[in-house]
Every structure is written in C-alpha cells, then in structure tokens.
Design an enzyme around this catalytic site. Structure first.
Site: not given
Ligand code: 2AM
Length: 555
Positions: A335, A507, A552, A554
């Site tokens: 990012s 995030c 966002d 992961w």
C-alpha cells in the site's frame, strides 16, 4: 533459458492454436502468479492424454474470438481465474470480464471448464471463477467439468490437485480418448550456459511498448518503471523486527497515483532466491498423492524447494527440469503511504521485514522485504533503481471532503492512511471543509513500533487528525486491540456512521483483525442502534455495496 520454439506474436489465439496444432487453451486471470502456474501445469498435462495445450494471458489475446474455438476439432478452453479484493477479477482478466458482461455471442459448441482461485476469509469467495463458469454456460458453452473452487485459506494446491485428478478423466471421457501415459518429459526449455553476460543488460526495464493506436502504454507488470530509491529508514524504535519506510522517485515516469493505490516491485536482482524461497512448489511430483505428509512435511514445516532437496538427497533432479518447474518470481504489492497531492513525484511505502525461523530451524526471509531493507539510497555513487508500477485499488477517500472518515489500520495497515491523512491536510489547506478524520492504529508497544508517531501526533495537533486512537497490545497484561477501542467509542461511532455518512476503511490482517473489527461494528449497531444481529449484518453489507465500508486486507 531460451524457448526451443520461437514465440510467435499473435493476438488471435485461434490462429495460434491452428498453426501450432493445439486443441486446449488455458487462460489465466492471475495477479500473483498462482493461476498462471496452474494454467501452465494444465497445458502441460494435456500431452499425457494425447492432446496439446497452451497457457495464455487473456490480456494478450482477443477473447471475443471464443465462439470460433469450435473450428478446432476436439478443442476446449479452461479458465484458471483468481478473485481478489472485493470480488474483483485480476488486472489481466479485466478486459475479458468486461467482454463477458457485455457480449451476446453464441458459444454453442465451445467446450469449457473453470477453476477458481479464491480465499474464504474474503466475503466474495471466488466471485470471478463463479461468474466465468456461469456466464460461459449462459452464452451456450458446454461445461465439460464442474467448476473448481480453490481456497487459499486452507490449501489451494491441494484443491487444485484434487480438481485436476477428476478433471482429466472427465475430459478423456468427453472426447473419447485414453491416457497415453506419456509423461511431461518433453522439455519446453533448453539449458544454455552463458559465460559472457553483461549484468546491466539482464533486466532492461522501461521498454514502454506502443499499442496499436500508437499511444504509449502505462507502466504495468510486463513493463515496469525503474524508480530510484531516495529514502530508506527504520520506523520502529525497538523490538527485534525491522519496520521500514522507503521512498521512490517517479519524476520522469508520468505515473499518477492515488494515496489508495498499491505499488508493486520486482525483486529481480535476486533471481537465485527463486531456488531458495519458493514454497509450495510442485512437490507432489516428488512425493505423489501423500497429501497429509505434504501438509505436515512441506507446508507446515515450510520446506521450500532447497530445503526439500537438502533433506532428501536421493532426489537429484536435473537442473533444467527443476528450473522448468519453478514459477517466475512474482511482483509484490504494498500500500502506498504518500499522497500524490503532496508528493507528486515520489511514492512512499511502509513494510515489515519478514524473517523468522521455521520448524526445521531454517531462517525464512521474505524475498522482497529483505531485498528492500538493504537498498541504500546510493551504492558507490550509483543510484539504485527498482522496477515498479502502480496498481489501482478500490480504496478511495469520499468524494466530499466534509464526510467523516473512520480509518482502522493496525501494524503496517497504517500505510494507506498516512496517504489519506496527508490528503485531508492538503484539502484543508485548500480551504475545503474537511470532515472528522479518525484513526484507529494498533501496535505492540508504545516505545517500540508506534509507526509514524511523530507525524501522527503533529497531524493531531494541527487538527487534521481529529482523533488518534492507539491500541498498545503488549504494554499491559491483557491484550488491547483496535476493536476494543472501537467498542469503547461506540456511541460516537454509531452517530458518525448512521447519521453523518461516515466512510469506514479497514486495512491490514485479513484472517483475524478484519473479521474481529467487523464483528465489533455489528455489536455497535446492535447495542447502540438497537438492530438485531441479522439487521446489523445487512446494514454493513449495504454500506459495503455503497462503498462506505472498504477493506484492503491481506493474509
Ligand atoms: P499482538 O501481536 O500483540 O497480538 C499490529 O500487528 C497489531 O495488531 C499488534 O499490536 C497485534 O497484537 C495486533 N493484533 C493481533 N491480532 C489482532 C486482532 N485479531 N485484531 C486486532 N489487532 C490484532
């Protein structure tokens, strides 16, 4: 390695298949390379069944020719389609995806099968694979074998192998053929030893291709920009980890980016790392269908190809065969932590260097983060460059600066929010009325890994950041996480969300944090908004579709 057969540049996959006598084309929608690898393996398998396959990038071919596939006798197409983000197709499959949505072509006589690559921790599990399978059938295509749904959260490799084991018999039955038993002994590459290589020419980026209508293509995965490293500093004050902030110069690139986009790099100069670091390699070739053993001995013990070869010295594969099985080193995504409004010619990232000891007492080092860590600004006066490009993300600030934003980003999940906050500061400077800007950050210790502490506190003093909430998880006996602080401020949060049109951004870690934060919001809606659980779930689902709850994350 040089391909034995010269590559023919051809945008018609039908013509290419006819010329090279192939009857199976395996397209891949791939972001990190796994779908591409699967497609290559399927294409290669085909020869065992007396067929000839090719793997193909949908971006390089004209997929509107799909209905012509029936011109090739006994032909079929397979799609290995990855899903990422909020149920989106990968960048290279976007055009094909748009085509599927708009076309009314008749695909009668076109035989197909789809394998989807997804992750169950994401809400839109395998959305792209499911859509491709459904849409091709709707258009009249013949489904030769059921859709496969790979789940990266558990074991994608195993899902793929299980699917493949049933897929080929189904294909053979469909075409009335039998396995020839001929194995993958036909090499696609030959080993050429070069002794006179000029290392400066090994990777030559920035070949900016021109498209057919002579416009210059933007930098992308096939054509990255060589950015200069202009800054590299350690962010954490203590602890045994290394959290870094790196700056790149993009002055001559004409790259424009949003603070929400992601940057990706190719750690190209470490090609040999391929051998050292590639986990999840095609080890089933070596140990057969012993899945439980594969899980414990390879996956759980994190043995990469080198570790396997060390621990099983009787395996002595020819080096060219080994290299043929290794997938290409993939680009890594980070990012962006800067705002293009404030830094139009540079891009900043923050990342944690990955290094730990595995069960077999080997030190695992993350390829890209360790490579980046040692990137100095100059090396004996030479500027160091990194091949990169920018990938658009779904993360964006609300259109109206006056809308409140609630940002939740523990650990390196802070990265995009540094960009957001800088952009809000810029908006404020322009005289725009910026709404409440609230951050929930989390780290282990106040004195150790409070990333960007100084900047954040300055933004708070300047009134840009209207509220800075930090959860220090290990500064006391019991854990304090961002979701605990959210729950503490539930009245204020509910008011911002329900009455003031706030946008929520999450995030960081997908597996636990994003889910726990989600649950905290349900509880807030139930406790303060008096919604039932079902209503709360529905409420946040609606916020997501409206683009007011973005993730966002992961794993
Ligand atoms: P921990 O490592 O002490 O458990 C950034 O990684 C921060 O996120 C750390 O402080 C980490 O705490 C915390 N964290 C770990 N699991 C989390 C979860 N499920 N939800 C929120 N934060 C979490």
């Amino acid at each position: 390695f040089t391909p034995v057969t010269p590559q023919i540049r051809e945008t018609s996959f039908i013509e290419k298949m006819k010329k090279t006598n192939r009857n199976i084309v395996v397209f891949y929608g791939s972001q990190t390379g796994t779908a591409e690898e699967f497609a290559n393996r399927l294409a290669k398998d085909a020869q065992r069944y007396g067929m000839k396959g090719m793997a193909a990038d949908p971006e390089e071919y004209d997929l509107s020719e799909l209905s012509r596939l029936k011109e090739i006798p006994n032909s079929m197409t397979v799609f290995c389609m990855a899903t990422y983000g909020e149920g989106d197709p990968t960048d290279n499959a976007q055009e094909f995806y748009d085509w599927m949505q708009g076309t009314d072509d008749d695909l009668e006589g076109v035989n197909f099968a789809v394998f989807g690559l997804g992750n169950k921790t994401y809400e839109h599990f395998n959305a792209t694979g499911k859509y491709t399978d459904k849409r091709l059938a709707e258009l009249g295509g013949k489904r030769v074998f059921d859709l496969g749904l790979g789940d990266d959260d558990i074991n994608l490799e195993e899902d793929f192998i299980s699917w493949k084991e049933q897929f080929w018999p189904a294909v053979c039955e469909f075409f009335g053929v039998e396995a020839t038993g001929e194995d993958s002994s036909i090499r696609q590459f030959e080993l050429v030893v070069h002794n006179d290589i000029n290392m400066n020419q090994v990777y030559n980026s920035q070949l900016r291709e021109k498209t057919r209508n002579s416009e210059i293509k933007p930098f992308d995965s096939k054509n990255p920009f060589l950015a200069t490293v202009t800054g590299n500093r350690k962010l954490n004050k203590g602890g045994n980890r290394h959290l870094m902030h790196i700056e790149f110069d993009i002055t001559d690139s004409k790259i424009r980016y949003g603070s929400y986009d992601a940057i990706s790099f190719f750690p190209f100069s470490l090609e040999c790392y391929k051998l050292l670091q590639n986990l999840n390699i095609f080890i089933h070739h070596l140990i057969g269908p012993l899945k439980a053993l594969y899980q414990s001995w390879v996956l759980d013990s994190e043995r990469n190809i080198l570790a396997i070869l060390e621990d099983l010295p009787s395996l002595n594969p020819p080096i060219d065969h080994l290299c043929e099985l290794l997938p290409r080193l993939q680009a890594r995504y980070y990012s962006i932590a800067s705002s293009s409004k404030v830094y139009p010619t540079s891009i900043h990232i923050c990342a944690v260097v990955i290094e730990y000891t595995t069960k077999t007492e080997r030190v695992f080092k993350g390829v890209a983060t360790n490579w980046l860590k040692n990137k100095e600004v100059t090396d004996n006066g030479h500027k160091l460059t990194i091949p990169m490009y920018v990938r658009r993300s779904q993360f964006r600030l609300p259109f109206k600066p006056s809308n409140p934003i609630i940002m939740i980003g523990p650990g390196t999940g802070i990265a995009p929010f540094m960009g957001f906050i800088r952009e809000r500061a810029w908006q404020k400077k322009q005289g725009k009325e910026a709404g409440e800007t609230i951050l929930y950050f989390g780290c282990r210790h106040k004195n150790e890994d409070f990333l960007y502490q100084q900047e954040l506190e300055e933004f708070e003093r300047a009134g840009v950041l209207t509220q800075l909430n930090v959860a220090f998880s290990r500064d006391q006996e019991h854990k304090i996480y961002v979701q605990h602080l959210l729950k503490k401020n539930k009245e204020q949060l509910w008011k911002l969300i329900h009455s003031n049109n706030a946008h929520i951004y999450v995030c960081g870690d997908a597996r636990n944090m994003a889910r726990d934060v989600h649950t905290a919001f349900y509880e807030i809606a139930e406790e303060v908004g008096s919604l039932t659980h079902t209503q709360a779930v529905d409420y946040f689902k609606k916020l997501m579709t409206k683009g007011r709850y973005s993730q966002d994350v992961w794993s």
